[in-house]
Design an enzyme around this catalytic site. Structure first.
Site, short mmCIF file in Angstrom:
data_model
loop_
_atom_site.label_atom_id
_atom_site.label_comp_id
_atom_site.label_asym_id
_atom_site.label_seq_id
_atom_site.Cartn_x
_atom_site.Cartn_y
_atom_site.Cartn_z
N GLY A 1 17.68 4.09 -8.70
CA GLY A 1 18.00 3.98 -7.28
C GLY A 1 18.59 2.61 -7.02
O GLY A 1 19.12 1.96 -7.94
N ALA B 1 17.25 -0.36 -6.48
CA ALA B 1 16.66 -1.45 -7.25
C ALA B 1 17.02 -1.33 -8.73
O ALA B 1 17.46 -2.30 -9.36
CB ALA B 1 15.14 -1.47 -7.07
N HIS C 1 6.39 7.24 9.57
CA HIS C 1 7.62 7.00 10.33
C HIS C 1 7.57 7.80 11.63
O HIS C 1 7.30 9.00 11.60
CB HIS C 1 8.83 7.41 9.50
CG HIS C 1 10.13 6.86 10.00
ND1 HIS C 1 10.65 7.20 11.23
CD2 HIS C 1 11.01 5.98 9.45
CE1 HIS C 1 11.79 6.56 11.40
NE2 HIS C 1 12.04 5.82 10.34
N ARG D 1 7.17 0.60 13.45
CA ARG D 1 6.90 2.00 13.16
C ARG D 1 5.44 2.38 13.29
O ARG D 1 5.11 3.45 13.78
CB ARG D 1 7.41 2.33 11.75
CG ARG D 1 8.91 2.27 11.65
CD ARG D 1 9.40 2.44 10.24
NE ARG D 1 10.86 2.47 10.21
CZ ARG D 1 11.57 2.60 9.10
NH1 ARG D 1 10.96 2.71 7.93
NH2 ARG D 1 12.89 2.61 9.15
N HIS E 1 6.39 8.38 5.19
CA HIS E 1 7.75 7.98 4.85
C HIS E 1 7.83 7.02 3.67
O HIS E 1 8.49 7.27 2.68
CB HIS E 1 8.39 7.35 6.09
CG HIS E 1 9.77 6.83 5.87
ND1 HIS E 1 10.80 7.62 5.37
CD2 HIS E 1 10.31 5.61 6.08
CE1 HIS E 1 11.91 6.90 5.30
NE2 HIS E 1 11.64 5.68 5.71
N GLU F 1 10.45 -0.40 -4.04
CA GLU F 1 9.27 0.24 -3.46
C GLU F 1 8.16 0.43 -4.48
O GLU F 1 7.00 0.63 -4.12
CB GLU F 1 9.66 1.60 -2.86
CG GLU F 1 8.58 2.21 -1.98
CD GLU F 1 8.95 3.54 -1.35
OE1 GLU F 1 8.10 4.14 -0.67
OE2 GLU F 1 10.10 3.99 -1.55
N ARG G 1 6.18 -1.85 6.90
CA ARG G 1 7.55 -2.31 6.64
C ARG G 1 8.40 -2.17 7.89
O ARG G 1 8.39 -1.15 8.56
CB ARG G 1 8.19 -1.49 5.51
CG ARG G 1 9.65 -1.86 5.26
CD ARG G 1 10.22 -1.11 4.09
NE ARG G 1 10.33 0.32 4.32
CZ ARG G 1 11.30 0.90 5.04
NH1 ARG G 1 12.22 0.17 5.63
NH2 ARG G 1 11.33 2.21 5.17
#
Length: 665
Positions: free
Chosen positions: A42, A44, A266, A337, A429, A453, A463
């Site tokens: 991904g 990262a 979320h 959130r 989320h 993550e 976050r």
């Protein structure tokens, strides 16, 4: 076990610059002798593999997808934060640092967060150079919008496709290194074990998902960039393939899992509609810039909506409760959130939900469409626009900003969000918890690193929106290429590892035994059914709110479910072939252990903070109540095979921000 964060000395704003300028280096001619394994491609993983390939390391990159382009990073919609202050509204590196610390409810490491804020500005320059099509203002400057938990506009975006566009940029850089032979790419390979040689991470065991073959891969160090563990809840905004297995295999070999109970719910997801669902869909947080969240004030109105006798359009303005604006006037609809999610739960617990199940609230764009329509009419010289003209022009502006998101919502729900208010509800989320790492992003196992993550390092207990992409790319492009040298500079005389060493053969044998155990149960229940049961236990007892009684019960239920799994799971097919059910079984087996650790962490933390809301610890106004005297630490859990997990603590010190109760009022 003493946890050494290895945070360098000196003033906060100078730590990273001085450290980067004085750390151990690996000379270019020596990089060619060293091999690095990167698991996950991904944002990262792809950015780390591309950068380290460019530097000259021999990189082996692994993904269980058919292409790195399929990584779940593409699902990030709303944007990426950076402290460039293009809007001239008072942003700075320090303000981004402070907002992140505060947003995380003072449960993250100061030095790591400040470094993240510093790197943020470089990420945007890197992405623009790669051709990422960020939105721009009329004058050509990159555009910004606001996200939850902040009072400045610092979020760069590419409509509702920011993650996808950033991943294409990283993938382009990665593809170049693959073509040059600096990175060897292993698609459709899943990591099933970590190999330690003399206490250091020296390789992995993978399963070729197309053939079922187990493979041994050796290197001088291993980097995990495998994302979060939100799918332990079964229903989440994560792709169905997202899992915890690579990280959990590392934990089983001695790595520590930090703050596992810090899970982000979320607030802006499409509500659950039935038992048939296998995942949930996220609507970008960017929608809260212009959408207003509300529920009916009257219970009879809510009941009528739930029964399909009324719609949101039937509720007059004076009978609507814009509860976020009412409770948090300073931030309104852009509270963080965790705060927005709990407020939605409070509203629906009162019976004011607006969907059949009662678990949903409105996100309404009528005011934004009207406001934008009037402004557009004025700019076109229309002095007395009709209501239909205002509506048409306003919808056009909203479409330019959020069109693909509105289109997605209509395809899923069958409702036109330009005409009817959207219906949303909180859902699992992102996971702030992850593998414990020090300032170098190295775990407590020498030679094992974790990025994005997959680690715990930057977001504390909650976050901020648009910070996931920022952390993934900061770790991959600008942190690990430097800090990995602290380990590899001592390995330049170490020859390449033979994957036939006894440690590799033993790990391969253990993996094969594990697979054979799952295949041999030959029970009556599908893997999916166990995953659903686990998810319901997790959501019920470790979801948006938790309490000691429920967590104690939840731990027992998970242990019983795990016993049942080993007695009655059915995995069809053969292990030596393409077998998606076996893939799921391996992942669910790991979730069944991870879930227990999450609950134990939540039970052990007797306070409310961020995404961890213990019902016993709340203020008179119902807000989260922290206990800074006893719980200002990172809880890093060690898995004890056959015994109870053990917690190790890294005390957090705050020298640059004042510990105080979060307020968004």
């Amino acid at each position: 076990m003493k946890l050494d964060s290895k945070v360098p000395e000196g003033p906060l704003a100078e730590k990273w610059t001085k450290y980067r300028g004085s750390m151990n280096l690996v000379a270019p001619n020596n990089k060619r002798r060293l091999e690095v394994i990167i698991v996950g491609t991904g944002l990262a993983g792809a950015s780390a593999a591309a950068t380290m390939g460019e530097l000259g390391y021999n990189v082996k990159a692994f993904t269980f997808h058919d292409s790195p382009r399929r990584a779940h990073s593409i699902a990030a919609q709303g944007g990426i934060n950076a402290a460039k202050n293009y809007q001239n509204d008072g942003d700075s590196v320090y303000r981004l640092f402070y907002d992140t610390i505060k947003g995380g409810d003072y449960r993250s490491r100061e030095a790591n967060v400040h470094r993240l804020a510093e790197c943020s500005t470089e990420i945007i320059d890197q992405a623009v150079a790669q051709g990422v099509p960020f939105a721009r203002e009329y004058g050509g400057l990159l555009a910004n919008r606001s996200f939850g938990g902040v009072q400045v506009s610092r979020t760069f975006y590419a409509r509702g496709q920011t993650g996808q566009q950033l991943l294409i940029g990283a993938y382009s850089a990665l593809s170049r290194q693959i073509s040059l032979g600096n990175v060897k790419m292993y698609n459709r390979h899943e990591m099933l074990d970590l190999v330690l040689v003399d206490g250091k991470a020296r390789g992995i065991i993978t399963r070729n998902l197309l053939t079922g073959e187990l493979e041994k891969h050796a290197a001088h160090c291993v980097v995990l960039a495998t994302g979060g563990y939100g799918n332990v809840f079964y229903l989440s905004t994560n792709a169905m393939g997202c899992n915890v297995s690579a990280a959990w295999r590392a934990v089983k070999k001695g790595a520590l899992m930090a703050n596992p109970c810090f899970t982000q719910i979320h607030p802006t997801c499409i509500p659950v509609s039935g038992e048939y669902q296998s995942k949930l869909t996220l609507m970008s947080e960017s929608l809260r810039n212009d959408g207003r969240v509300w529920v009916p004030k009257k219970l009879e109105d809510a009941k009528a909506i739930q029964e399909g006798k009324k719609t949101g359009l039937d509720i007059p303005e004076e009978d609507r409760d814009y509860y976020l604006e009412r409770r948090y006037p300073a931030f309104g609809n852009l509270v963080p959130r965790d705060v927005a999610s709990r407020a939605a739960k409070t509203a629906t617990d009162e019976g004011k939900g607006v969907v059949r199940t009662g678990l949903g609230v409105y996100l309404d764009f009528a005011d934004a469409i009207d406001r934008y329509g009037k402004a557009a009419a004025h700019s076109k010289g229309i002095d007395n626009p009709t209501s239909s003209q205002i509506l048409e022009l306003g919808e056009e502006v909203v479409s330019q900003k959020y069109g693909n998101l509105f289109q997605m919502y209509e395809k899923i729900t069958g409702e036109n969000p330009y005409k009817q208010p959207m219906k949303i509800y909180p859902a699992v989320h992102y996971t702030m918890g992850g593998i414990w790492v020090d300032y170098n992003l190295e775990t407590n196992i020498p030679g094992l690193f974790a990025l994005g993550e997959a680690n715990f390092s930057d977001h504390g207990a909650n976050r901020l929106g648009a910070s996931a992409l920022m952390q993934g790319l900061a770790d991959g492009y600008f942190v690990i290429p430097y800090t990995i040298g602290q380990f590899l500079s001592n390995e330049i005389r170490t020859p390449k590892f033979d994957n036939n060493l006894p440690e590799f053969n033993a790990a391969e044998k253990d993996t094969r035994t594990r697979i054979e155990r799952l295949m041999s149960v030959n029970g009556n229940q599908s893997v999916e059914s166990f995953h659903r049961k686990l998810g319901k236990i997790m959501w019920e007892y470790c979801g948006m709110s938790r309490n000691a009684e429920g967590l104690t019960k939840g731990i027992k239920l998970i242990q019983e479910l795990r016993e049942e799994f080993y007695k009655d799971v059915f995995v069809p097919g053969d292990q030596n072939e393409f077998n998606p059910e076996l893939e799921k079984a391996i992942r669910v087996e790991d979730f069944l252990e991870m879930g227990e650790v999450m609950m134990r962490d939540a039970l052990d933390r007797n306070e409310s903070c961020g995404g961890h809301f213990r019902e016993e610890y709340r203020s008179e106004e119902g807000e989260a109540k922290r206990n800074d005297e006893d719980y200002t630490y990172v809880a890093a859990w060690e898995w004890k095979e056959g015994g109870q997990p053990q917690v190790h603590k890294e005390e957090l010190t705050f020298e640059n921000v004042e510990l105080k109760t979060r307020s968004y009022k």
